[in-house]
Design an enzyme around this catalytic site. Structure first.
Site, mmCIF file in Angstrom:
data_model
loop_
_atom_site.group_PDB
_atom_site.id
_atom_site.type_symbol
_atom_site.label_atom_id
_atom_site.label_comp_id
_atom_site.label_asym_id
_atom_site.label_seq_id
_atom_site.Cartn_x
_atom_site.Cartn_y
_atom_site.Cartn_z
ATOM 1 C CG LEU A 244 -2.072 -1.081 1.567
ATOM 2 C CD1 LEU A 244 -2.799 -0.674 2.700
ATOM 3 C CD2 LEU A 244 -2.812 -1.010 0.072
ATOM 4 C CG ASP A 245 0.514 4.204 -3.113
ATOM 5 O OD1 ASP A 245 1.314 3.450 -3.528
ATOM 6 O OD2 ASP A 245 -0.428 4.642 -3.821
ATOM 7 C CE LYS A 246 5.263 8.898 4.464
ATOM 8 N NZ LYS A 246 5.939 10.271 4.306
#
Length: 322
Positions: free
Chosen positions: A143-145
Protein backbone atom coordinates in the site's frame (compact mmCIF):
# COMPACT_ATOMS: atom_id res chain seq x y z
CA UNK A 1 5.75 -30.31 0.21
CA UNK A 2 9.10 -29.86 1.88
CA UNK A 3 10.39 -27.74 4.71
CA UNK A 4 12.72 -25.32 2.89
CA UNK A 5 15.08 -25.29 5.88
CA UNK A 6 16.11 -28.96 5.40
CA UNK A 7 17.94 -30.66 2.49
CA UNK A 8 15.71 -31.99 -0.27
CA UNK A 9 16.50 -35.35 -1.92
CA UNK A 10 15.13 -36.32 -5.30
CA UNK A 11 15.63 -39.65 -7.06
CA UNK A 12 14.96 -39.08 -10.76
CA UNK A 13 12.30 -41.43 -12.13
CA UNK A 14 10.88 -41.83 -15.62
CA UNK A 15 8.39 -38.98 -15.09
CA UNK A 16 11.15 -36.50 -14.21
CA UNK A 17 13.84 -37.67 -16.66
CA UNK A 18 14.40 -35.25 -19.53
CA UNK A 19 13.53 -32.14 -17.51
CA UNK A 20 15.81 -29.26 -16.53
CA UNK A 21 17.27 -29.68 -13.04
CA UNK A 22 15.91 -26.40 -11.64
CA UNK A 23 12.40 -26.97 -12.96
CA UNK A 24 12.24 -30.57 -11.71
CA UNK A 25 13.42 -29.60 -8.24
CA UNK A 26 11.09 -26.62 -7.93
CA UNK A 27 8.12 -28.76 -8.99
CA UNK A 28 9.07 -31.56 -6.60
CA UNK A 29 9.64 -29.28 -3.61
CA UNK A 30 6.48 -27.29 -4.21
CA UNK A 31 7.19 -24.46 -1.74
CA UNK A 32 10.29 -22.86 -3.29
CA UNK A 33 10.27 -20.81 -6.48
CA UNK A 34 12.22 -21.91 -9.55
CA UNK A 35 14.30 -18.71 -9.43
CA UNK A 36 15.29 -19.51 -5.83
CA UNK A 37 16.24 -23.08 -6.79
CA UNK A 38 18.28 -21.77 -9.71
CA UNK A 39 20.17 -19.37 -7.42
CA UNK A 40 20.90 -22.15 -4.95
CA UNK A 41 22.25 -24.43 -7.69
CA UNK A 42 24.47 -21.68 -9.07
CA UNK A 43 25.77 -21.05 -5.55
CA UNK A 44 26.92 -24.66 -5.16
CA UNK A 45 24.12 -26.06 -3.02
CA UNK A 46 23.27 -29.00 -5.29
CA UNK A 47 24.93 -32.39 -5.55
CA UNK A 48 24.12 -34.95 -8.23
CA UNK A 49 25.27 -38.47 -7.45
CA UNK A 50 27.41 -36.92 -4.67
CA UNK A 51 29.14 -34.45 -7.06
CA UNK A 52 28.49 -30.70 -6.84
CA UNK A 53 26.66 -29.32 -9.88
CA UNK A 54 26.18 -25.61 -10.59
CA UNK A 55 24.29 -25.64 -13.90
CA UNK A 56 20.50 -25.26 -13.43
CA UNK A 57 19.78 -26.27 -17.04
CA UNK A 58 21.38 -29.74 -16.78
CA UNK A 59 19.00 -32.34 -18.20
CA UNK A 60 18.15 -35.15 -15.82
CA UNK A 61 18.38 -38.87 -16.51
CA UNK A 62 16.56 -41.67 -14.74
CA UNK A 63 18.35 -42.96 -11.65
CA UNK A 64 20.19 -39.73 -10.79
CA UNK A 65 20.11 -38.74 -7.12
CA UNK A 66 19.88 -35.01 -6.38
CA UNK A 67 20.40 -33.36 -3.00
CA UNK A 68 19.61 -29.65 -2.66
CA UNK A 69 20.67 -27.96 0.57
CA UNK A 70 19.40 -24.66 1.93
CA UNK A 71 21.81 -22.27 3.66
CA UNK A 72 20.88 -21.08 7.14
CA UNK A 73 18.85 -17.89 6.72
CA UNK A 74 20.88 -14.78 7.48
CA UNK A 75 19.46 -11.94 9.55
CA UNK A 76 17.58 -9.40 7.48
CA UNK A 77 19.45 -6.16 6.90
CA UNK A 78 16.75 -3.76 8.11
CA UNK A 79 16.86 -3.36 11.88
CA UNK A 80 14.06 -4.58 14.09
CA UNK A 81 12.15 -1.76 15.76
CA UNK A 82 9.49 -1.70 18.45
CA UNK A 83 6.73 0.10 16.54
CA UNK A 84 2.95 -0.21 16.98
CA UNK A 85 1.10 -2.51 14.60
CA UNK A 86 -2.63 -3.18 14.35
CA UNK A 87 -2.54 -6.95 13.76
CA UNK A 88 -5.89 -8.57 13.00
CA UNK A 89 -4.72 -12.15 12.45
CA UNK A 90 -1.48 -14.08 12.83
CA UNK A 91 -0.39 -17.70 12.60
CA UNK A 92 2.72 -19.66 11.68
CA UNK A 93 2.56 -18.61 8.02
CA UNK A 94 1.23 -15.09 7.78
CA UNK A 95 0.11 -11.84 9.36
CA UNK A 96 -2.89 -9.70 8.39
CA UNK A 97 -2.69 -6.11 9.60
CA UNK A 98 -4.41 -2.77 9.26
CA UNK A 99 -1.67 -0.38 8.11
CA UNK A 100 -1.93 3.19 9.31
CA UNK A 101 -1.57 6.05 6.85
CA UNK A 102 1.94 7.52 6.85
CA UNK A 103 3.71 4.19 7.30
CA UNK A 104 6.19 3.29 4.54
CA UNK A 105 6.30 -0.40 3.64
CA UNK A 106 10.00 -0.91 2.80
CA UNK A 107 13.16 0.86 3.97
CA UNK A 108 14.47 3.10 1.20
CA UNK A 109 16.63 6.21 0.87
CA UNK A 110 15.01 8.83 3.07
CA UNK A 111 13.03 6.16 4.97
CA UNK A 112 15.68 3.76 6.28
CA UNK A 113 13.88 3.28 9.60
CA UNK A 114 10.37 3.44 10.97
CA UNK A 115 8.89 1.30 8.19
CA UNK A 116 6.47 -1.60 8.20
CA UNK A 117 9.34 -4.04 7.60
CA UNK A 118 11.21 -2.65 10.64
CA UNK A 119 8.07 -3.00 12.74
CA UNK A 120 7.41 -6.57 11.56
CA UNK A 121 10.98 -7.60 12.37
CA UNK A 122 10.53 -6.15 15.85
CA UNK A 123 7.21 -7.89 16.32
CA UNK A 124 8.17 -11.36 15.05
CA UNK A 125 11.81 -11.37 16.13
CA UNK A 126 12.91 -14.93 15.14
CA UNK A 127 9.44 -15.85 13.91
CA UNK A 128 10.32 -15.72 10.22
CA UNK A 129 11.36 -19.10 8.81
CA UNK A 130 13.46 -17.62 6.03
CA UNK A 131 12.38 -16.19 2.68
CA UNK A 132 14.95 -16.00 -0.09
CA UNK A 133 17.66 -17.01 2.37
CA UNK A 134 16.87 -14.26 4.89
CA UNK A 135 14.84 -14.16 8.07
CA UNK A 136 12.55 -11.40 6.84
CA UNK A 137 8.88 -10.65 6.19
CA UNK A 138 7.57 -11.56 2.76
CA UNK A 139 5.90 -8.48 1.31
CA UNK A 140 3.60 -9.85 -1.39
CA UNK A 141 1.73 -6.58 -2.06
CA UNK A 142 2.04 -2.98 -0.98
CA UNK A 143 0.00 0.00 0.00
CA UNK A 144 1.26 3.50 -0.73
CA UNK A 145 2.69 5.33 2.28
CA UNK A 146 -0.43 7.46 2.79
CA UNK A 147 -2.97 4.75 1.96
CA UNK A 148 -4.40 3.00 5.01
CA UNK A 149 -5.85 -0.46 5.34
CA UNK A 150 -5.47 -4.19 5.04
CA UNK A 151 -2.27 -6.00 4.09
CA UNK A 152 -1.16 -9.63 4.31
CA UNK A 153 2.49 -10.45 4.96
CA UNK A 154 4.11 -13.88 4.61
CA UNK A 155 6.24 -15.40 7.37
CA UNK A 156 7.24 -18.58 5.52
CA UNK A 157 8.38 -19.48 2.01
CA UNK A 158 5.25 -21.57 1.56
CA UNK A 159 3.02 -18.57 2.27
CA UNK A 160 5.19 -16.17 0.28
CA UNK A 161 5.10 -18.30 -2.87
CA UNK A 162 1.40 -19.16 -2.64
CA UNK A 163 0.27 -15.61 -1.91
CA UNK A 164 2.52 -14.16 -4.63
CA UNK A 165 0.96 -16.57 -7.12
CA UNK A 166 -2.54 -15.70 -5.91
CA UNK A 167 -1.94 -11.98 -6.39
CA UNK A 168 -0.42 -12.60 -9.84
CA UNK A 169 -3.44 -14.73 -10.80
CA UNK A 170 -5.82 -12.04 -9.45
CA UNK A 171 -7.23 -14.61 -7.06
CA UNK A 172 -7.46 -12.16 -4.16
CA UNK A 173 -10.58 -10.33 -2.99
CA UNK A 174 -9.65 -6.66 -2.52
CA UNK A 175 -11.88 -3.63 -2.09
CA UNK A 176 -10.94 -0.01 -1.38
CA UNK A 177 -12.96 2.96 -0.17
CA UNK A 178 -12.15 6.31 -1.75
CA UNK A 179 -13.41 9.88 -1.69
CA UNK A 180 -13.13 11.27 -5.21
CA UNK A 181 -13.91 14.68 -6.64
CA UNK A 182 -17.01 14.97 -8.81
CA UNK A 183 -20.10 12.91 -9.43
CA UNK A 184 -19.42 9.40 -10.72
CA UNK A 185 -22.02 7.04 -12.22
CA UNK A 186 -23.58 4.30 -10.10
CA UNK A 187 -20.97 1.83 -11.32
CA UNK A 188 -18.39 1.39 -14.03
CA UNK A 189 -14.80 0.52 -14.79
CA UNK A 190 -11.55 2.08 -15.96
CA UNK A 191 -9.34 -0.03 -18.21
CA UNK A 192 -6.50 2.27 -19.35
CA UNK A 193 -2.99 0.76 -19.44
CA UNK A 194 -0.60 2.30 -16.91
CA UNK A 195 3.06 3.24 -17.35
CA UNK A 196 5.54 5.91 -16.30
CA UNK A 197 4.54 9.49 -17.05
CA UNK A 198 6.97 10.65 -19.76
CA UNK A 199 6.89 14.20 -18.38
CA UNK A 200 7.44 13.23 -14.74
CA UNK A 201 9.12 9.91 -13.95
CA UNK A 202 7.87 10.03 -10.35
CA UNK A 203 4.28 9.77 -11.56
CA UNK A 204 2.37 7.02 -13.31
CA UNK A 205 -0.07 7.72 -16.12
CA UNK A 206 -2.58 6.11 -18.45
CA UNK A 207 -0.55 5.53 -21.62
CA UNK A 208 -1.41 4.67 -25.19
CA UNK A 209 1.45 2.18 -25.61
CA UNK A 210 4.13 0.44 -23.58
CA UNK A 211 2.19 0.31 -20.32
CA UNK A 212 0.74 -2.58 -18.37
CA UNK A 213 -2.90 -3.56 -18.72
CA UNK A 214 -4.91 -2.24 -15.77
CA UNK A 215 -8.57 -2.62 -14.84
CA UNK A 216 -10.37 -0.96 -11.94
CA UNK A 217 -14.06 -1.56 -11.26
CA UNK A 218 -16.04 0.80 -9.05
CA UNK A 219 -19.47 1.47 -7.62
CA UNK A 220 -20.70 4.68 -6.05
CA UNK A 221 -21.82 4.30 -2.45
CA UNK A 222 -22.77 7.91 -1.76
CA UNK A 223 -22.85 11.30 -3.47
CA UNK A 224 -22.07 14.34 -1.33
CA UNK A 225 -23.45 17.70 -2.57
CA UNK A 226 -23.01 16.35 -6.12
CA UNK A 227 -19.35 17.36 -5.70
CA UNK A 228 -17.71 14.36 -4.01
CA UNK A 229 -18.34 10.64 -4.46
CA UNK A 230 -17.68 7.93 -1.89
CA UNK A 231 -16.84 4.91 -4.02
CA UNK A 232 -15.78 1.32 -3.61
CA UNK A 233 -13.01 0.23 -5.97
CA UNK A 234 -12.10 -3.35 -6.79
CA UNK A 235 -8.82 -4.17 -8.50
CA UNK A 236 -8.72 -6.67 -11.33
CA UNK A 237 -5.01 -5.85 -11.67
CA UNK A 238 -2.46 -4.43 -9.22
CA UNK A 239 -0.46 -1.67 -10.90
CA UNK A 240 1.44 1.07 -9.09
CA UNK A 241 -0.97 3.85 -8.00
CA UNK A 242 -3.68 2.17 -10.09
CA UNK A 243 -6.80 3.59 -8.42
CA UNK A 244 -5.25 7.04 -8.10
CA UNK A 245 -4.14 7.12 -11.74
CA UNK A 246 -7.39 5.80 -13.19
CA UNK A 247 -9.56 8.23 -11.25
CA UNK A 248 -7.33 11.22 -12.00
CA UNK A 249 -7.28 10.33 -15.70
CA UNK A 250 -11.09 10.19 -15.68
CA UNK A 251 -11.28 13.67 -14.14
CA UNK A 252 -12.14 12.43 -10.64
CA UNK A 253 -8.89 12.61 -8.63
CA UNK A 254 -8.89 11.50 -5.03
CA UNK A 255 -9.32 14.16 -2.40
CA UNK A 256 -5.93 15.05 -0.93
CA UNK A 257 -3.84 13.22 -3.54
CA UNK A 258 -0.44 14.98 -3.42
CA UNK A 259 0.70 13.56 -6.76
CA UNK A 260 -2.29 13.39 -9.08
CA UNK A 261 -4.37 16.34 -7.86
CA UNK A 262 -2.62 19.32 -9.45
CA UNK A 263 -5.25 22.07 -9.12
CA UNK A 264 -8.44 22.88 -7.23
CA UNK A 265 -11.13 20.87 -9.02
CA UNK A 266 -14.20 22.59 -10.39
CA UNK A 267 -16.35 20.27 -8.27
CA UNK A 268 -15.11 22.08 -5.15
CA UNK A 269 -17.36 25.03 -6.02
CA UNK A 270 -20.40 22.94 -5.16
CA UNK A 271 -19.35 22.40 -1.54
CA UNK A 272 -20.25 24.56 1.45
CA UNK A 273 -17.28 26.59 2.67
CA UNK A 274 -16.43 24.38 5.66
CA UNK A 275 -16.67 21.22 3.56
CA UNK A 276 -14.51 22.76 0.83
CA UNK A 277 -11.81 23.72 3.34
CA UNK A 278 -11.83 20.23 4.85
CA UNK A 279 -11.43 18.62 1.43
CA UNK A 280 -8.73 20.99 0.17
CA UNK A 281 -6.76 20.75 3.43
CA UNK A 282 -6.86 16.94 3.70
CA UNK A 283 -3.15 16.00 3.80
CA UNK A 284 -3.19 12.63 2.01
CA UNK A 285 -5.08 10.69 -0.64
CA UNK A 286 -8.46 9.64 0.76
CA UNK A 287 -7.98 5.95 0.06
CA UNK A 288 -8.45 2.97 2.39
CA UNK A 289 -8.01 -0.76 1.72
CA UNK A 290 -11.20 -1.92 3.38
CA UNK A 291 -11.53 -5.59 2.45
CA UNK A 292 -9.06 -8.43 1.86
CA UNK A 293 -9.83 -12.08 1.23
CA UNK A 294 -7.67 -15.03 0.20
CA UNK A 295 -7.21 -18.78 0.57
CA UNK A 296 -4.82 -19.74 3.36
CA UNK A 297 -1.76 -21.31 1.70
CA UNK A 298 -1.43 -24.14 4.25
CA UNK A 299 -4.95 -24.93 5.43
CA UNK A 300 -6.94 -24.10 2.29
CA UNK A 301 -9.39 -22.11 4.42
CA UNK A 302 -10.88 -18.95 2.90
CA UNK A 303 -10.00 -15.98 5.10
CA UNK A 304 -11.79 -12.63 4.79
CA UNK A 305 -11.15 -9.39 6.64
CA UNK A 306 -12.82 -5.99 6.70
CA UNK A 307 -11.77 -2.84 8.49
CA UNK A 308 -13.39 0.61 8.66
CA UNK A 309 -11.51 3.67 7.45
CA UNK A 310 -9.39 5.53 10.00
CA UNK A 311 -10.56 8.52 12.01
CA UNK A 312 -9.18 11.17 9.66
CA UNK A 313 -11.09 9.66 6.73
CA UNK A 314 -14.30 9.44 8.75
CA UNK A 315 -13.87 12.99 10.05
CA UNK A 316 -13.38 14.27 6.50
CA UNK A 317 -16.55 12.54 5.32
CA UNK A 318 -18.48 13.98 8.28
CA UNK A 319 -17.33 17.54 7.49
CA UNK A 320 -18.15 17.07 3.83
CA UNK A 321 -21.71 16.07 4.68
CA UNK A 322 -21.99 18.98 7.15
Amino acid sequence: MSDPETPFRLVVNADVAGQRTDRALADAIGTVSRSRVKALIESGHLTRNDETRTEPSDILREGMVLLLTFPTPTPARPEAENLPLNILYEDRDLIVLDKQAGLVTHPAPGNETGTLVNALLGHCKEGFEGIGGEKRPGIVHRLDKDTSGLMVVAKTSLAHNALSEAFAARDIDRAYLALAWGLLPASGEFDGSIGRDKKDRKRMAVVAGGGKVALTRFRTLESIHASVSLIECRLATGRTHQIRVHLAHAGHPLIGDPVYLRRIPAAARGLPQDAKEAALDFPRQALHAARLGFVHPRTGETLSFETPPPEDFKALKSRLIG
